[in-house]
Design a protein around this motif. Structure first.
Motif, PDB file in Angstrom:
ATOM      1  N   GLU A 113     -10.989  34.635 -15.108  1.00 12.85           N
ATOM      2  CA  GLU A 113     -11.383  33.262 -14.801  1.00 12.85           C
ATOM      3  C   GLU A 113     -12.455  32.731 -15.736  1.00 12.85           C
ATOM      4  O   GLU A 113     -12.897  31.595 -15.602  1.00 12.85           O
ATOM      5  N   TRP A 114     -12.901  33.567 -16.699  1.00  7.49           N
ATOM      6  CA  TRP A 114     -13.941  33.178 -17.648  1.00  7.49           C
ATOM      7  C   TRP A 114     -13.340  32.744 -18.965  1.00  7.49           C
ATOM      8  O   TRP A 114     -12.311  33.262 -19.388  1.00  7.49           O
ATOM      9  N   SER A 115     -14.005  31.814 -19.626  1.00  4.55           N
ATOM     10  CA  SER A 115     -13.547  31.321 -20.922  1.00  4.55           C
ATOM     11  C   SER A 115     -14.754  31.062 -21.825  1.00  4.55           C
ATOM     12  O   SER A 115     -15.793  30.592 -21.363  1.00  4.55           O
ATOM     13  N   VAL A 116     -14.610  31.401 -23.104  1.00  4.41           N
ATOM     14  CA  VAL A 116     -15.632  31.118 -24.102  1.00  4.41           C
ATOM     15  C   VAL A 116     -14.989  30.275 -25.197  1.00  4.41           C
ATOM     16  O   VAL A 116     -13.952  30.645 -25.737  1.00  4.41           O
ATOM     17  N   ASN A 117     -15.588  29.146 -25.512  1.00  5.43           N
ATOM     18  CA  ASN A 117     -15.147  28.292 -26.605  1.00  5.43           C
ATOM     19  C   ASN A 117     -16.298  28.144 -27.590  1.00  5.43           C
ATOM     20  O   ASN A 117     -17.450  28.013 -27.184  1.00  5.43           O
ATOM     21  N   SER A 122     -23.118  27.585 -34.689  1.00  4.89           N
ATOM     22  CA  SER A 122     -22.070  27.390 -33.697  1.00  4.89           C
ATOM     23  C   SER A 122     -22.680  26.986 -32.365  1.00  4.89           C
ATOM     24  O   SER A 122     -23.820  27.317 -32.052  1.00  4.89           O
ATOM     25  N   THR A 123     -21.904  26.227 -31.618  1.00  3.92           N
ATOM     26  CA  THR A 123     -22.243  25.876 -30.249  1.00  3.92           C
ATOM     27  C   THR A 123     -21.256  26.621 -29.364  1.00  3.92           C
ATOM     28  O   THR A 123     -20.054  26.610 -29.624  1.00  3.92           O
ATOM     29  N   ILE A 124     -21.781  27.275 -28.332  1.00  2.00           N
ATOM     30  CA  ILE A 124     -20.988  28.147 -27.479  1.00  2.00           C
ATOM     31  C   ILE A 124     -20.875  27.509 -26.097  1.00  2.00           C
ATOM     32  O   ILE A 124     -21.877  27.089 -25.510  1.00  2.00           O
ATOM     33  N   TYR A 125     -19.656  27.428 -25.593  1.00  2.00           N
ATOM     34  CA  TYR A 125     -19.377  26.867 -24.275  1.00  2.00           C
ATOM     35  C   TYR A 125     -18.762  27.965 -23.414  1.00  2.00           C
ATOM     36  O   TYR A 125     -17.723  28.508 -23.756  1.00  2.00           O
ATOM     37  N   VAL A 126     -19.419  28.282 -22.297  1.00  2.00           N
ATOM     38  CA  VAL A 126     -18.939  29.300 -21.379  1.00  2.00           C
ATOM     39  C   VAL A 126     -18.541  28.602 -20.088  1.00  2.00           C
ATOM     40  O   VAL A 126     -19.271  27.741 -19.587  1.00  2.00           O
ATOM     41  N   SER A 127     -17.381  28.955 -19.546  1.00  2.00           N
ATOM     42  CA  SER A 127     -16.964  28.340 -18.285  1.00  2.00           C
ATOM     43  C   SER A 127     -16.290  29.361 -17.379  1.00  2.00           C
ATOM     44  O   SER A 127     -15.750  30.365 -17.839  1.00  2.00           O
ATOM     45  N   LEU A 178     -18.395  33.756 -30.491  1.00  2.00           N
ATOM     46  CA  LEU A 178     -17.503  34.297 -29.461  1.00  2.00           C
ATOM     47  C   LEU A 178     -18.084  35.585 -28.884  1.00  2.00           C
ATOM     48  O   LEU A 178     -18.076  35.801 -27.676  1.00  2.00           O
ATOM     49  N   ARG A 179     -18.621  36.417 -29.748  1.00  2.00           N
ATOM     50  CA  ARG A 179     -19.235  37.673 -29.310  1.00  2.00           C
ATOM     51  C   ARG A 179     -20.422  37.398 -28.388  1.00  2.00           C
ATOM     52  O   ARG A 179     -20.560  38.028 -27.330  1.00  2.00           O
ATOM     53  N   ASP A 180     -21.278  36.465 -28.763  1.00  2.13           N
ATOM     54  CA  ASP A 180     -22.431  36.128 -27.921  1.00  2.13           C
ATOM     55  C   ASP A 180     -22.000  35.533 -26.581  1.00  2.13           C
ATOM     56  O   ASP A 180     -22.609  35.807 -25.552  1.00  2.13           O
ATOM     57  N   GLY A 181     -20.959  34.719 -26.597  1.00  4.36           N
ATOM     58  CA  GLY A 181     -20.439  34.157 -25.350  1.00  4.36           C
ATOM     59  C   GLY A 181     -19.932  35.238 -24.408  1.00  4.36           C
ATOM     60  O   GLY A 181     -20.199  35.201 -23.202  1.00  4.36           O
ATOM     61  N   MET A 182     -19.225  36.224 -24.939  1.00  2.81           N
ATOM     62  CA  MET A 182     -18.722  37.318 -24.117  1.00  2.81           C
ATOM     63  C   MET A 182     -19.882  38.172 -23.586  1.00  2.81           C
ATOM     64  O   MET A 182     -19.859  38.616 -22.443  1.00  2.81           O
ATOM     65  N   THR A 183     -20.899  38.369 -24.407  1.00  2.00           N
ATOM     66  CA  THR A 183     -22.087  39.114 -23.955  1.00  2.00           C
ATOM     67  C   THR A 183     -22.777  38.344 -22.833  1.00  2.00           C
ATOM     68  O   THR A 183     -23.204  38.928 -21.832  1.00  2.00           O
ATOM     69  N   TRP A 184     -22.864  37.026 -22.968  1.00  2.00           N
ATOM     70  CA  TRP A 184     -23.470  36.190 -21.944  1.00  2.00           C
ATOM     71  C   TRP A 184     -22.716  36.362 -20.622  1.00  2.00           C
ATOM     72  O   TRP A 184     -23.331  36.501 -19.560  1.00  2.00           O
ATOM     73  N   ILE A 185     -21.372  36.392 -20.681  1.00  2.00           N
ATOM     74  CA  ILE A 185     -20.558  36.572 -19.472  1.00  2.00           C
ATOM     75  C   ILE A 185     -20.850  37.939 -18.838  1.00  2.00           C
ATOM     76  O   ILE A 185     -21.003  38.053 -17.621  1.00  2.00           O
ATOM     77  N   GLU A 186     -20.922  38.979 -19.659  1.00  2.00           N
ATOM     78  CA  GLU A 186     -21.216  40.316 -19.137  1.00  2.00           C
ATOM     79  C   GLU A 186     -22.560  40.339 -18.413  1.00  2.00           C
ATOM     80  O   GLU A 186     -22.688  40.924 -17.329  1.00  2.00           O
ATOM     81  N   LYS A 203     -24.115  37.764 -17.070  1.00  5.89           N
ATOM     82  CA  LYS A 203     -23.993  36.921 -15.875  1.00  5.89           C
ATOM     83  C   LYS A 203     -23.280  37.692 -14.756  1.00  5.89           C
ATOM     84  O   LYS A 203     -23.720  37.680 -13.618  1.00  5.89           O
ATOM     85  N   MET A 204     -22.210  38.394 -15.087  1.00  7.31           N
ATOM     86  CA  MET A 204     -21.456  39.140 -14.080  1.00  7.31           C
ATOM     87  C   MET A 204     -22.268  40.321 -13.538  1.00  7.31           C
ATOM     88  O   MET A 204     -22.116  40.695 -12.373  1.00  7.31           O
ATOM     89  N   ALA A 205     -23.143  40.887 -14.348  1.00  8.14           N
ATOM     90  CA  ALA A 205     -23.993  41.986 -13.913  1.00  8.14           C
ATOM     91  C   ALA A 205     -25.227  41.473 -13.170  1.00  8.14           C
ATOM     92  O   ALA A 205     -26.073  42.255 -12.742  1.00  8.14           O
ATOM     93  N   ARG A 206     -25.310  40.154 -13.023  1.00  9.60           N
ATOM     94  CA  ARG A 206     -26.439  39.484 -12.354  1.00  9.60           C
ATOM     95  C   ARG A 206     -27.772  39.766 -13.029  1.00  9.60           C
ATOM     96  O   ARG A 206     -28.822  39.819 -12.389  1.00  9.60           O
ATOM     97  N   THR A 207     -27.701  39.947 -14.349  1.00 10.25           N
ATOM     98  CA  THR A 207     -28.905  40.156 -15.140  1.00 10.25           C
ATOM     99  C   THR A 207     -29.596  38.827 -15.406  1.00 10.25           C
ATOM    100  O   THR A 207     -30.816  38.759 -15.501  1.00 10.25           O
ATOM    101  N   ILE A 208     -28.794  37.753 -15.541  1.00 12.65           N
ATOM    102  CA  ILE A 208     -29.341  36.414 -15.772  1.00 12.65           C
ATOM    103  C   ILE A 208     -28.830  35.470 -14.695  1.00 12.65           C
ATOM    104  O   ILE A 208     -27.777  35.685 -14.112  1.00 12.65           O
ATOM    105  N   LYS A 209     -29.596  34.442 -14.421  1.00 12.12           N
ATOM    106  CA  LYS A 209     -29.194  33.406 -13.471  1.00 12.12           C
ATOM    107  C   LYS A 209     -29.318  32.057 -14.141  1.00 12.12           C
ATOM    108  O   LYS A 209     -30.314  31.772 -14.779  1.00 12.12           O
ATOM    109  N   VAL A 210     -28.280  31.251 -14.004  1.00 13.75           N
ATOM    110  CA  VAL A 210     -28.305  29.889 -14.548  1.00 13.75           C
ATOM    111  C   VAL A 210     -27.780  28.960 -13.478  1.00 13.75           C
ATOM    112  O   VAL A 210     -26.868  29.247 -12.783  1.00 13.75           O
TER     113      VAL A 210
END
Length: 79
Positions: free
Chosen positions: A11-15, A28-33, A62-70, A72-79
Motif C-alpha cells: 500500500e506504500w508508494s514512493v515517487n 530530487s523531491t521525494i513523495y511518499v504515500s 527512491l532509496r531514501d523514500g524506501m528507507t523513510w517507509i521502513e 515509519k513502519m517500524a514506528r521510529t518516526i512519526k509524521v
C-alpha cells in the motif's frame, strides 16, 4: 530534462522528481504515500544532497523514500 521514478510496495508508494539545482548538479523531491481503507497519507520532502547526474539523484531519492517507509513502519518516526 526531468526524470521521474516510482517504487511501490504493498500500500506504500514512493515517487521521485529530479530537477537542476541552482548552483549546479541535480536535486530530487521525494513523495511518499500510503493508501488504505481507513485513511490516506502523503508526505513530501526535498533530498538534502545534490548529485552530478539526474540518474544518481533519482536512484538515491527512491532509496531514501524506501528507507523513510521502513522507519515509519517500524514506528521510529512519526509524521
Amino acid at each position: 530534462m526531468t526524470l521521474l521514478g516510482n517504487v511501490q510496495e504493498g500500500e506504500w508508494s514512493v515517487n521521485v522528481v529530479t530537477e537542476p539545482a541552482e548552483d549546479g548538479g541535480f536535486q530530487s523531491t521525494i513523495y511518499v504515500s500510503h493508501t488504505s481503507p481507513d485513511a490516506n497519507f502523503e508526505h513530501a520532502f526535498r533530498h538534502d544532497r545534490k548529485f552530478g547526474s539526474e540518474r544518481e539523484a533519482a536512484l538515491d531519492g527512491l532509496r531514501d523514500g524506501m528507507t523513510w517507509i521502513e522507519l515509519k513502519m517500524a514506528r521510529t518516526i512519526k509524521v
